[in-house]
Design a protein around this motif. Structure first.
Motif, PDB file in Angstrom:
ATOM      1  N   ALA A  95      -2.853 -17.901 -12.777  1.00  0.00           N
ATOM      2  CA  ALA A  95      -2.377 -17.880 -14.170  1.00  0.00           C
ATOM      3  C   ALA A  95      -2.199 -16.443 -14.619  1.00  0.00           C
ATOM      4  O   ALA A  95      -3.137 -15.646 -14.582  1.00  0.00           O
ATOM      5  CB  ALA A  95      -3.360 -18.599 -15.084  1.00  0.00           C
ATOM      6  N   VAL A  96      -0.995 -16.099 -15.019  1.00  0.00           N
ATOM      7  CA  VAL A  96      -0.686 -14.764 -15.520  1.00  0.00           C
ATOM      8  C   VAL A  96      -0.386 -14.887 -17.014  1.00  0.00           C
ATOM      9  O   VAL A  96       0.581 -15.533 -17.413  1.00  0.00           O
ATOM     10  CB  VAL A  96       0.518 -14.149 -14.786  1.00  0.00           C
ATOM     11  N   VAL A  97      -1.237 -14.292 -17.841  1.00  0.00           N
ATOM     12  CA  VAL A  97      -1.113 -14.397 -19.291  1.00  0.00           C
ATOM     13  C   VAL A  97      -0.398 -13.163 -19.823  1.00  0.00           C
ATOM     14  O   VAL A  97      -0.813 -12.028 -19.551  1.00  0.00           O
ATOM     15  CB  VAL A  97      -2.496 -14.531 -19.957  1.00  0.00           C
ATOM     16  N   ARG A  98       0.663 -13.390 -20.559  1.00  0.00           N
ATOM     17  CA  ARG A  98       1.402 -12.302 -21.206  1.00  0.00           C
ATOM     18  C   ARG A  98       1.345 -12.526 -22.717  1.00  0.00           C
ATOM     19  O   ARG A  98       1.815 -13.547 -23.214  1.00  0.00           O
ATOM     20  CB  ARG A  98       2.852 -12.260 -20.722  1.00  0.00           C
ATOM     21  N   THR A  99       0.782 -11.585 -23.411  1.00  0.00           N
ATOM     22  CA  THR A  99       0.605 -11.709 -24.854  1.00  0.00           C
ATOM     23  C   THR A  99       1.842 -11.183 -25.561  1.00  0.00           C
ATOM     24  O   THR A  99       2.187 -10.003 -25.436  1.00  0.00           O
ATOM     25  CB  THR A  99      -0.636 -10.927 -25.315  1.00  0.00           C
ATOM     26  N   ALA A 100       2.501 -12.051 -26.307  1.00  0.00           N
ATOM     27  CA  ALA A 100       3.723 -11.673 -27.012  1.00  0.00           C
ATOM     28  C   ALA A 100       3.424 -11.257 -28.445  1.00  0.00           C
ATOM     29  O   ALA A 100       2.484 -11.756 -29.072  1.00  0.00           O
ATOM     30  CB  ALA A 100       4.717 -12.837 -27.015  1.00  0.00           C
ATOM     31  N   TYR A 101       4.236 -10.315 -28.945  1.00  0.00           N
ATOM     32  CA  TYR A 101       4.237  -9.862 -30.345  1.00  0.00           C
ATOM     33  C   TYR A 101       3.030  -9.012 -30.724  1.00  0.00           C
ATOM     34  O   TYR A 101       3.143  -8.175 -31.613  1.00  0.00           O
ATOM     35  CB  TYR A 101       4.331 -11.048 -31.320  1.00  0.00           C
ATOM     36  N   ASN A 102       1.882  -9.229 -30.089  1.00  0.00           N
ATOM     37  CA  ASN A 102       0.669  -8.462 -30.414  1.00  0.00           C
ATOM     38  C   ASN A 102      -0.093  -8.218 -29.115  1.00  0.00           C
ATOM     39  O   ASN A 102      -1.122  -8.848 -28.864  1.00  0.00           O
ATOM     40  CB  ASN A 102      -0.196  -9.226 -31.418  1.00  0.00           C
ATOM     41  N   PRO A 103       0.382  -7.315 -28.265  1.00  0.00           N
ATOM     42  CA  PRO A 103      -0.163  -7.171 -26.904  1.00  0.00           C
ATOM     43  C   PRO A 103      -1.655  -6.880 -26.856  1.00  0.00           C
ATOM     44  O   PRO A 103      -2.356  -7.384 -25.979  1.00  0.00           O
ATOM     45  CB  PRO A 103       0.657  -6.009 -26.319  1.00  0.00           C
ATOM     46  N   ASN A 104      -2.162  -6.071 -27.783  1.00  0.00           N
ATOM     47  CA  ASN A 104      -3.585  -5.713 -27.783  1.00  0.00           C
ATOM     48  C   ASN A 104      -4.437  -6.639 -28.631  1.00  0.00           C
ATOM     49  O   ASN A 104      -5.630  -6.375 -28.828  1.00  0.00           O
ATOM     50  CB  ASN A 104      -3.763  -4.272 -28.269  1.00  0.00           C
ATOM     51  N   LEU A 105      -3.839  -7.720 -29.126  1.00  0.00           N
ATOM     52  CA  LEU A 105      -4.563  -8.692 -29.945  1.00  0.00           C
ATOM     53  C   LEU A 105      -5.275  -8.027 -31.120  1.00  0.00           C
ATOM     54  O   LEU A 105      -6.452  -8.268 -31.398  1.00  0.00           O
ATOM     55  CB  LEU A 105      -5.560  -9.485 -29.093  1.00  0.00           C
ATOM     56  N   GLU A 106      -4.548  -7.163 -31.812  1.00  0.00           N
ATOM     57  CA  GLU A 106      -5.109  -6.469 -32.969  1.00  0.00           C
ATOM     58  C   GLU A 106      -5.266  -7.455 -34.138  1.00  0.00           C
ATOM     59  O   GLU A 106      -4.283  -7.996 -34.645  1.00  0.00           O
ATOM     60  CB  GLU A 106      -4.201  -5.320 -33.397  1.00  0.00           C
ATOM     61  N   ARG A 107      -6.502  -7.669 -34.546  1.00  0.00           N
ATOM     62  CA  ARG A 107      -6.751  -8.616 -35.635  1.00  0.00           C
ATOM     63  C   ARG A 107      -6.172  -8.116 -36.949  1.00  0.00           C
ATOM     64  O   ARG A 107      -5.740  -8.909 -37.791  1.00  0.00           O
ATOM     65  CB  ARG A 107      -8.262  -8.844 -35.781  1.00  0.00           C
TER      66      ARG A 107
END
Length: 371
Positions: A161-173
């Protein structure tokens, strides 16, 4: 033309009344500055520049790998210390986390003995300690697993499983929290200002002056809607530029002009709700109670805090009648994902329809109350 002139002059009167009300002015200033900033940066979901020290008694490749895994922006560069400095640093508040890697850790790990690593947490640093311990555990687990697999030359699984975070790559709250707070403040202030404007007329006795003037309830209501809506629209535009983009560093992906158009349609609905509350409430405390019991479900069930897909189906259908549901989808789509008019036009249409219905209902209620 005479009706338009009446609406314009009545709206200017509302702006002058607001200018003379320091309490509401301070509320607007706080809501679109400090409230947004503190809501976005209150409690992070991940550590941010947390201080960490490591007591490396093993001096092995795996211990070095674990130490190097703590990097910015989550952790400051780890400080290599000894046992004496660990207790002293924790007592003085120099380190939020201290990690103690025991001797022969790598040897015991490869022998399958399940050695443990001691993690000390300064619980007085609540915002960091609350999430940092779990974050550190995940980092150590990932590094140890990768090291053992490489050492034993284990083949990879056939599916990965390769997870790619879209729109907010660093998961900034703060990115999500800032946009959500702007949405909440727009909804809250528009309802409060219009409701307070109508109650202020009743408390000051100027509503009787309006009734003897050649103006209609439609003109009175529309003047309050455009005046208070304009104030909130300008304040939200400045907050988006100064607080969200500059102070918090949140990148705006889409068109700000399109967002302002959606905000204007949303204000058309929420200011009408404020007029309705102003006709029901007889004093400012009553208005405050009405705002509280209405804003909580509007904010929580609109999808701003919890995705609508995780709610019961019947609740999702009911909340389609609320303007906040469509405004949240529109705002997040434009500001966070860069959505254009071709994507958000259903939300714009829904806000127009809902706003018109609320306006007609509030106007009927206003006419009845004035009689």
């Amino acid at each position: 033309m005479r009706s338009l002139s009446n609406i314009l002059q009545l709206g200017i009167k509302e702006l002058r009344s607001l200018y003379r009300d320091p309490a509401l002015l301070l509320l607007i200033l706080y809501a679109f500055t400090l409230s947004i900033y503190t809501s976005a940066t209150a409690t992070p979901e991940s550590p941010h520049r947390a201080t960490i020290a490591v007591v490396d008694e093993d001096q092995s490749p795996v211990s070095q790998r674990i130490t190097d895994a703590f990097q910015l922006p989550y952790f400051m560069p780890p400080q290599l210390i000894d046992h004496g400095a660990m207790d002293l640093g924790m007592d003085r508040g120099l380190y939020t986390f201290t990690l103690n890697i025991p001797p022969n850790y790598q040897r015991d790990l490869l022998a399958g003995r399940n050695p443990t690593i001691q993690l000390n947490v300064d619980a007085t640093q609540v915002s960091q300690a609350f999430t940092g311990a779990g974050h550190i555990q995940q980092i150590i687990q990932a590094e140890v697993t990768a090291f053992v697999q490489r050492y034993r030359s284990e083949t990879a699984l056939p599916i990965d499983a390769v997870v790619r975070t879209a729109y907010n790559p660093n998961l900034e709250r703060s990115w999500f929290g800032a946009i959500t707070s702007v949405i909440d403040q727009i909804t809250m202030l528009s309802i409060i200002l219009t409701g307070a404007a109508l109650i202020r007329e009743r408390e000051h006795g100027t509503i009787e002056h309006l009734l003897v003037m050649p103006v209609t309830p439609f003109e009175i209501m529309l003047a309050k809607v455009w005046a208070m809506g304009l104030v909130v629209l300008l304040a939200s535009s400045l907050a988006l530029r100064v607080v969200v983009q500059q102070a918090l560093g949140v990148p705006i992906q889409g068109s700000v002009s399109l967002f302002m158009l959606g905000t204007a349609l949303h204000l058309f609905a929420t200011t009408s709700i404020g007029i309705f509350f102003g006709t029901v409430a007889r004093s400012m405390p009553q208005l405050g109670l009405l705002v509280i019991i209405s804003l909580i479900p509007l904010m929580i069930l609109s999808g701003a805090l919890t995705p609508r897909e995780s709610m019961p189906e019947i609740l999702q259908q009911i909340m389609l009648a609320a303007p906040t549901t469509h405004f949240v989808e529109l705002a997040q789509g434009i500001l966070l994902r860069g959505a254009g008019l071709a994507i958000v036009w259903p939300q714009l249409l829904a806000l127009t329809v809902i706003g018109s219905l609320f306006f007609v209902g509030s106007l009927a209620r206003l006419r009845k109350s004035l009689q």
